[in-house]
Write an enzyme that holds these catalytic residues in place. Structure first.
Site, PDB file in Angstrom:
ATOM      1  N   LYS A 134       0.844  -1.208   0.000  1.00  0.00           N
ATOM      2  CA  LYS A 134       0.000   0.000   0.000  1.00  0.00           C
ATOM      3  C   LYS A 134       0.871   1.246   0.000  1.00  0.00           C
ATOM      4  O   LYS A 134       0.586   2.212  -0.700  1.00  0.00           O
ATOM      5  CB  LYS A 134      -0.946  -0.025   1.209  1.00  0.00           C
ATOM      6  CG  LYS A 134      -2.050  -1.056   1.043  1.00  0.00           C
ATOM      7  CD  LYS A 134      -2.853  -1.316   2.308  1.00  0.00           C
ATOM      8  CE  LYS A 134      -3.837  -2.461   2.047  1.00  0.00           C
ATOM      9  NZ  LYS A 134      -4.574  -2.901   3.240  1.00  0.00           N
ATOM     10  N   GLN A 169      -5.440  -1.638   9.418  1.00  0.00           N
ATOM     11  CA  GLN A 169      -5.106  -2.928   8.815  1.00  0.00           C
ATOM     12  C   GLN A 169      -5.606  -4.072   9.704  1.00  0.00           C
ATOM     13  O   GLN A 169      -5.314  -4.112  10.898  1.00  0.00           O
ATOM     14  CB  GLN A 169      -3.580  -3.028   8.626  1.00  0.00           C
ATOM     15  CG  GLN A 169      -3.105  -4.269   7.929  1.00  0.00           C
ATOM     16  CD  GLN A 169      -3.494  -4.315   6.446  1.00  0.00           C
ATOM     17  OE1 GLN A 169      -3.471  -3.310   5.749  1.00  0.00           O
ATOM     18  NE2 GLN A 169      -3.849  -5.492   5.969  1.00  0.00           N
ATOM     19  N   ASP A 200     -11.591   2.354   3.531  1.00  0.00           N
ATOM     20  CA  ASP A 200     -11.873   0.933   3.323  1.00  0.00           C
ATOM     21  C   ASP A 200     -13.363   0.629   3.521  1.00  0.00           C
ATOM     22  O   ASP A 200     -13.781  -0.526   3.468  1.00  0.00           O
ATOM     23  CB  ASP A 200     -11.004   0.050   4.232  1.00  0.00           C
ATOM     24  CG  ASP A 200     -10.601  -1.250   3.540  1.00  0.00           C
ATOM     25  OD1 ASP A 200     -10.974  -1.436   2.353  1.00  0.00           O
ATOM     26  OD2 ASP A 200      -9.939  -2.085   4.165  1.00  0.00           O
TER      27      ASP A 200
END
Ligand SMILES: NC(=O)c1ccc[n+]([C@@H]2O[C@H](COP(=O)([O-])OP(=O)(O)OC[C@H]3O[C@@H](n4cnc5c(N)ncnc54)[C@H](OP(=O)(O)O)[C@@H]3O)[C@@H](O)[C@H]2O)c1
Length: 307
Positions: free
Chosen positions: A59, A103, A126
């Site tokens: 990322k 994450q 996200d």
């Protein structure tokens, strides 16, 4: 290796799709930077999950490629979760931050859902905050989780139009299966969607109805030809390590789909690795730019100055 008859299974490579998506994102980043906005993504992580370390690095690298600035914050498994909670609130108030990603997975003792509920909704790139999940379910603009967004991008890139098609989504997780089903059944996407899960009876028969089969069950190579309608498109979301002494690292990556079994039947299959994986990262970048554009307000149209 392949079946006895001539059957070409199209391999849906993610790299071509992610490259095209990254190029578009790069242009939008450049436009924002001209306006004095540096799109900035904050990656939050806890513990030492080895796969997460790899994903975070990817990322970061991809963000750098398109000009998105990345900040990393990391906590050890034994740290106080309240510190991360405070950070989430602070990031919500920081005008220099446009995207925040937590994450997963988190170590035991860290409540992912409670922490996700603290994500600033307008920076939740996200799409995991309940407000964004709710907006997707209601067909309202918000943030859509990157993996389902990437899969839709892949289908579009390869001219596989889900409109009017029977689609079966295997798995109902908050990050893949559910948002995938919601996205596909949106007005404008217009698929007819069935979701199957670990309690579904008669799964192979249901899956064999699918013109597009999307597999996100976290079960290594479980989906065989028995699940696949002839000439279906099969999207494999799963990622697993399979021990393989012939490989330098001692393993290779495989998916939830048994590719050797499915290729002779399916019209198209996304490979593992090199299929859905790169797309998740590419669409995280796209969501980050979208967040920066939204947070920077309306004066973003390139022709605003009338030039
Ligand atoms: N490529 C990428 O970028 C990417 C991104 C995210 C995830 N992944 C991978 O995708 C896979 C799925 O991830 P996830 O986060 O969605 O997994 P998850 O949270 O573990 O959810 C798995 C889902 O599959 C269902 N399931 C489990 N066993 C099943 C079975 N035997 N038959 C039918 N359904 C079954 C579960 O049903 P219940 O709800 O009934 O338990 C659950 O809904 C994993 O391999 C993960 O590593 C890849």
């Amino acid at each position: 290796m392949e079946s006895n008859v001539t059957h070409d299974c199209r391999i849906l490579k993610g790299s071509a799709v992610s490259k095209a998506a990254e190029e578009k994102t790069q242009e939008r980043v450049a436009r924002l930077r001209q306006l004095g906005v540096t799109p900035t993504l904050v990656l939050l992580s806890v513990g030492e999950d080895p796969a997460s370390q790899v994903y975070l690095r990817r990322k970061e690298e991809a963000s750098a490629r398109v000009g998105i600035e990345v900040r990393r914050r990391h906590w050890e498994a034994g740290d106080d979760p309240q510190d991360l909670e405070r950070t989430l609130v602070e990031l919500g108030e920081d005008p220099g931050v446009h995207g925040v990603l937590l994450q997963l997975p988190l170590p035991p003792g860290w409540d992912a859902q409670a922490l996700q509920n603290l994500l600033p909704t307008e920076k939740d790139v996200d799409g995991l905050h309940p407000v964004n999940a709710g907006r997707l379910a209601l067909g309202q603009p918000g943030f859509v989780p990157c993996t389902p967004l990437g899969i839709l991008g892949m289908l579009r890139h390869y001219d596989i139009d889900p409109a009017g098609k029977q689609v079966v989504v295997m798995g109902r997780s908050a990050i893949v299966g559910r948002p995938m089903a919601n996205l596909l059944s949106q007005k404008g996407v217009d698929a007819t969607v069935t979701v199957v899960h670990s309690r579904t009876a008669g799964m192979p028969e249901i899956c064999r109805q699918a013109e597009i089969l999307i597999v996100a069950i976290g079960r290594r190579q479980m989906v065989t030809a028995e699940f696949v309608r002839p000439d279906a498109t099969v999207i494999d979301v799963g990622i697993h390590r399979l021990e393989d002494a012939t490989r330098p690292k001692g393993f290779r990556l495989v998916g939830d789909v048994d590719a050797d079994s499915v290729k002779p039947v399916a019209a198209a299959l996304s490979p593992v690795p090199g299929g859905v994986g790169p797309l998740t990262v590419a669409y995280l970048l796209e969501n980050t730019v979208l967040a920066a554009e939204r947070l920077s307000g309306p004066p973003l149209a390139p022709d605003k100055s009338g030039e």
